[in-house]
Design a protein around this motif. Structure first.
Motif, short mmCIF file in Angstrom:
data_model
loop_
_atom_site.label_atom_id
_atom_site.label_comp_id
_atom_site.label_asym_id
_atom_site.label_seq_id
_atom_site.Cartn_x
_atom_site.Cartn_y
_atom_site.Cartn_z
N VAL A 19 38.95 41.43 40.29
CA VAL A 19 38.83 40.63 41.48
C VAL A 19 39.58 39.26 41.18
N SER A 20 40.85 39.29 41.87
CA SER A 20 41.86 38.01 41.63
C SER A 20 41.15 36.83 42.30
N LYS A 21 41.71 35.51 41.68
CA LYS A 21 41.46 34.34 42.04
C LYS A 21 41.77 33.99 43.21
N TRP A 95 27.66 31.85 33.73
CA TRP A 95 28.82 32.95 33.89
C TRP A 95 29.79 32.58 35.05
N THR A 96 30.73 31.70 35.02
CA THR A 96 31.58 31.22 36.25
C THR A 96 32.61 32.39 36.47
N PRO A 97 33.15 32.52 37.71
CA PRO A 97 34.13 33.52 37.87
C PRO A 97 35.40 33.16 36.75
N GLU A 98 35.49 31.81 36.50
CA GLU A 98 36.90 31.56 35.49
C GLU A 98 36.62 32.04 34.17
N ILE A 99 35.17 32.16 33.69
CA ILE A 99 34.92 32.65 32.45
C ILE A 99 34.99 34.16 32.41
N ILE A 100 34.44 34.80 33.53
CA ILE A 100 34.39 36.28 33.49
C ILE A 100 35.85 36.92 33.90
N THR A 101 36.69 36.22 34.59
CA THR A 101 37.84 36.77 34.63
C THR A 101 38.85 36.62 33.41
N SER A 102 38.85 35.24 32.78
CA SER A 102 39.32 35.11 31.43
C SER A 102 38.94 36.29 30.46
N LEU A 103 37.69 36.54 30.49
CA LEU A 103 37.31 37.37 29.57
C LEU A 103 37.90 38.96 29.95
N TRP A 104 37.87 39.37 31.00
CA TRP A 104 38.55 40.43 31.52
C TRP A 104 39.96 40.64 31.11
N CYS A 378 32.38 44.29 33.09
CA CYS A 378 30.93 43.64 33.76
C CYS A 378 31.41 42.72 34.77
N ARG A 379 30.53 42.55 35.92
CA ARG A 379 30.78 41.53 36.72
C ARG A 379 29.60 40.61 36.84
N ILE A 380 28.70 40.70 35.67
CA ILE A 380 27.54 39.72 35.60
C ILE A 380 26.82 39.57 36.80
N CYS A 381 26.76 40.74 37.68
CA CYS A 381 25.98 40.74 38.80
C CYS A 381 24.62 40.98 38.52
N ARG A 382 24.01 41.30 37.47
CA ARG A 382 22.63 41.38 37.00
C ARG A 382 21.90 42.40 37.76
N GLN A 383 22.60 43.72 38.20
CA GLN A 383 22.02 44.67 38.91
C GLN A 383 21.70 45.85 38.23
N CYS A 384 21.75 45.83 36.92
CA CYS A 384 22.00 46.94 35.82
C CYS A 384 20.89 48.20 35.99
N CYS A 388 25.45 50.25 38.78
CA CYS A 388 26.54 49.39 38.20
C CYS A 388 27.87 49.58 39.01
N PRO A 389 28.24 48.50 39.67
CA PRO A 389 29.45 48.44 40.34
C PRO A 389 30.83 49.03 39.70
N VAL A 390 30.68 48.95 38.46
CA VAL A 390 31.86 49.36 37.59
C VAL A 390 31.50 50.61 36.78
N ALA A 391 30.50 51.54 37.37
CA ALA A 391 30.05 52.42 36.48
C ALA A 391 30.20 52.47 34.95
N LEU A 392 29.45 51.54 34.30
CA LEU A 392 29.55 51.48 33.03
C LEU A 392 28.72 52.75 32.21
N GLU A 393 28.06 53.42 33.00
CA GLU A 393 27.28 54.58 32.35
C GLU A 393 28.21 55.83 32.24
N SER A 394 29.34 55.78 33.09
CA SER A 394 30.38 57.10 32.88
C SER A 394 31.68 56.50 32.24
N MET A 395 31.69 55.43 31.45
CA MET A 395 33.13 54.86 30.93
C MET A 395 33.37 55.89 29.94
N ASP A 396 34.85 55.69 29.37
CA ASP A 396 35.21 56.41 28.07
C ASP A 396 34.95 55.38 27.02
N ALA A 397 34.15 56.00 25.82
CA ALA A 397 33.67 55.26 24.71
C ALA A 397 35.22 54.72 24.16
#
Ligand code: SF4
Ligand code: SF4
Length: 457
Positions: A19-21, A95-104, A378-384, A388-397
């Motif tokens: 998600v771009s700023k 967990w602000t948008p700045e912190i999350i996008t910086s971690l990404w 992760c988008r820290i949406c707390r809907q685990c 999950c909007p980014v399908a973490l359950e099916s990511m490649d390890a």
């Protein structure tokens, strides 16, 4: 730990469109010839841009570092940047948008974040933001952080240290307690909601093995030198437990529960002198008392954990993690128990500077949890519990392990920068060293109170 510790990073792009700023808007009248301000973008945004038909977007938005040079230099004033509403909805007030996008970005590149047009925010705030680190040695060339010639050590020891050593005829008489070394003052732990995803667990474990770090995991069947095995407090752990590092995880610091567990641990530690036994205790007003009791019963490692936003579990005036840790550290120092235990703390550790600040408040090391998920987009949406909007359950390890490695590589570089600027050559020297930090409240009291009077709280 011998040799210089280094983390090899390599670019690992995101699976989903970040998600771009800013959205990039061009008003009418642009000929698109690029013979203008856009040609001078030092990040080559307009040269590297692509139109992504699958997402129906222009990749320029996510490549942009928001330095605003193009907007300022466009002679026709036809370039505009506007805040993206989707960006503003990321995370929460902590967990602000700045912190999350910086971690990404750090997880994608392994590099120290670039903040474009510089720091735009206030110079003080809540939590870790009312604490500044001393950067007075930043100009000393040999200590120039990652570029300097002196090695800056970020290793910590985990385990109980003897108060004093006894020698006879040059021979050490004491039996030394077991200690393990971690090359970074960071241990890894997935937030509970993400522990059910096996690919996520594998990614964290893989990264921990590669980086020689420790990861907390629900007591696995087979022992692993990188795993700090976690048991529920009522688990009947006997002396034949296969793990050398294990902890009991409490959900409350209630005195009776603490007393019962401490008595069991005392017996167990006598029967397993080779083991490093820990306890995890939630941060609440009774935690300090519980910590002192556990230390008296011979515990080696104490992990205190705050909620996801770094606050105590308390309904009235929950303290921030750094204040609670500082109080525990001081209580241990004042009662002569500080070196009897390794103090770890987690909850709300979102940036590399938080690790340094927590250590300056008295922790030996920090526990990284939610930030691990952010490395995995992760988008820290707390809907685990839902989808999950980014399908973490099916990511490649393997992809996930590289993203975590990159994030830790970026944090390692930043820790070295902070230590170098403070004039410290090892992170162990920073523990409890508040002479190297400044608190906004103290500065306000010393500098502004004589002029403007007392603050109304
Ligand atoms: S704002 Fe800066 S980084 Fe972004 S496109 Fe313009 S010049 Fe490039
Ligand atoms: S994106 Fe949302 S659902 Fe997925 S792991 Fe993160 S918090 Fe959970």
């Amino acid at each position: 730990m011998s040799g210089k510790y280094h983390i090899d990073v390599e670019p690992e792009p995101a699976r989903f469109a970040p998600v771009s700023k800013l959205n990039h808007i061009e008003l009418n009248r642009c000929l698109g010839c690029l013979q203008c301000a856009r040609r001078d973008c030092i990040y080559d945004v307009f040269t590297d841009r692509k139109f992504l038909p699958r997402e129906l977007v222009d990749s320029a938005n996510r490549l942009c570092k928001a330095c605003m040079r193009c907007v300022q230099e466009c002679r026709n004033r036809i370039l505009i940047k506007a805040l993206n509403p989707e960006y503003l909805e990321l995370g929460n007030a902590y967990w602000t948008p700045e912190i999350i996008t910086s971690l990404w970005n750090q997880a994608a590149t392994g590099k120290i974040p670039v903040s474009g047009a510089g720091y735009e925010g206030p110079f003080s705030g809540e939590g870790f933001d009312d604490m500044w680190t001393d950067m007075s040695e930043i100009v000393r060339p040999t200590r120039d952080g990652i570029h300097g010639r002196e090695y800056i050590n970020t290793a910590i020891d985990i385990g109980r240290k003897p108060g004093r050593l006894h020698f006879k005829d040059g021979q050490l008489l004491d039996e030394l307690p077991p200690i393990v070394s971690s090359p970074l003052p960071i241990l890894l732990d997935l937030p509970p909601a993400a522990r059910r995803w096996s690919a996520v667990k594998q990614a964290v474990l893989h990264a921990a093995r590669q980086l020689k770090l420790l990861v907390f995991d629900d007591a696995p069947q087979s022992p692993d030198e990188h795993v700090f095995a976690r048991y529920a407090p009522e688990t009947d752990v006997g002396p034949d437990c296969p793990h050398r590092l294990f902890e009991f995880c409490l959900e409350s610091a209630e005195p009776e529960i603490v007393r019962r567990l401490a008595a069991r641990i005392r017996t167990l530690s006598r029967r397993r002198p080779d083991a490093i036994i820990g306890v995890a205790v939630p941060l609440e007003p009774r935690t300090q008392e519980a910590v002192l009791h556990f230390v008296d019963q011979g515990i080696s490692v104490l992990r205190v954990y705050a909620d996801r936003n770094g606050r105590e579990f308390s309904k009235s005036y929950p303290r921030f993690i750094k204040e609670a840790v500082r109080a525990i550290h001081l209580a241990l120092v004042q009662t002569g128990r500080r070196d009897c235990v390794t103090l770890l703390a987690g909850g709300g550790i979102a940036m590399a500077e938080h690790v340094a600040k927590l250590i300056a408040c008295g922790a030996d090391g920090a526990v990284m949890d939610e930030a691990l998920l952010a490395a995995l987009e992760c988008r820290i949406c707390r809907q685990c519990a839902a989808e999950c909007p980014v399908a973490l359950e099916s990511m490649d390890a393997a992809w996930g392990a590289q993203r975590i490695t990159n994030l830790l590589g970026a944090w390692h570089s930043q820790l070295i920068e902070v230590l170098g600027a403070m004039g410290l050559r090892e992170i162990r020297r920073l523990r409890g060293e508040i002479g190297r930090v400044m608190f906004f409240k103290d500065l306000e009291k010393e500098c502004f109170a004589p002029i403007f009077g007392k603050r109304k709280d």
